[in-house]
Design a protein around this motif. Sequence first.
Motif, mmCIF file in Angstrom:
data_model
loop_
_atom_site.group_PDB
_atom_site.id
_atom_site.type_symbol
_atom_site.label_atom_id
_atom_site.label_comp_id
_atom_site.label_asym_id
_atom_site.label_seq_id
_atom_site.Cartn_x
_atom_site.Cartn_y
_atom_site.Cartn_z
ATOM 1 N N MET A 247 0.963 -1.094 -0.049
ATOM 2 C CA MET A 247 -0.123 0.023 -0.005
ATOM 3 C C MET A 247 0.679 1.287 0.019
ATOM 4 O O MET A 247 0.674 2.315 -0.721
ATOM 5 N N VAL A 248 1.806 1.249 0.956
ATOM 6 C CA VAL A 248 2.764 2.659 1.057
ATOM 7 C C VAL A 248 3.521 2.563 -0.350
ATOM 8 O O VAL A 248 3.632 3.856 -0.848
ATOM 9 N N LYS A 249 4.315 1.676 -0.656
ATOM 10 C CA LYS A 249 4.824 1.631 -2.027
ATOM 11 C C LYS A 249 4.097 2.234 -3.333
ATOM 12 O O LYS A 249 4.570 3.104 -4.030
ATOM 13 N N ARG A 250 2.884 1.432 -3.455
ATOM 14 C CA ARG A 250 1.784 2.137 -4.463
ATOM 15 C C ARG A 250 1.458 3.565 -4.264
ATOM 16 O O ARG A 250 1.585 4.249 -5.259
ATOM 17 N N PHE A 251 1.291 3.760 -3.120
ATOM 18 C CA PHE A 251 0.864 5.388 -2.777
ATOM 19 C C PHE A 251 1.958 6.109 -3.267
ATOM 20 O O PHE A 251 1.570 7.276 -3.855
#
Length: 308
Positions: A247-251
């Motif tokens: 989630m963090v990487k994609r954001f």
Amino acid sequence: MSQELHRSVLLREAVDALVTDPGGFYIDGTFGRGGHSAAILQKLNDAGRLLGVDKDPQAVEYAQQRFSDDARFAIWHGSFADMDTAAGDWAGRVNGILLDLGVSSPQLDQPERGFSFMQDGPLDMRMDTSRGDSAADWINSESEAELAHVFKEYGEERFARRIAAAIVRRRAERPFSRTLDLAEVVKAANPAWEKGKHPATRVFQAIRIRINGELDDLQRALDQSLQLLAPGGRLVVISFHSLEDRMVKRFIREKERGPQLPRGLPVRESQISKTLKSVGKAVKADTGEVSENIRSRSAVMRVAEKLG
């Protein structure tokens, strides 16, 4: 309240990446037992300010005691998903936000909190014990299909359906109320698990995430960070399992890339609205830290900076 042993993961790396202005305003969105907060305060000067946020009433009480004499520090009881409320007039002027997504050692180590599958305690798992349904409430009432969905999606448990069926069969005879009772049922239903991991690890992780709304809270916090951070402000996130890290990487990637426009549209690169830039590569705990604190082995830290 006595201080429980808790080692903050990637302490130096996180604080060094976070604090770019010693006179700035910072948010520790997951105060826990204050390890990161203490290190942040050491880097701030008299003009610096730190707001701690935590949904655990025990953590808030501990913060009030530990930093009661430091005028630079304030604590707010609530989820980091509501940081915008906590920050108030500081919106758009925050120099750094830290989110350490791990469960604190005191939460894991206190049997009465119900997080541990190694120690017997009430099946609770709520980070905020003042509100919401407990793990027992959910386990004893949810449908078999939804139990299996949560175990698979949040715990990445490949035997989710088999374990869910075993739980439903057992609760028909006697409701679940204790952690070790549930752990034993999960263990008996799990035909194979990773070496060195308890067979209930993934199921307990999934239940904790579901009970506390952790992934929804994380998405809200990430979205809010864009409004809260000042230009040049840093977002530092430490994740402990792949769902959070993805989630963090994609954001960060999406905000770094900007909105995807139709191919061939006459738009210059400089005209595309980009709101974040990634700072460095993902950081993991080194072998020394892992040997001293086994809970750091799965930690991944990502850093992004708000663009002007």
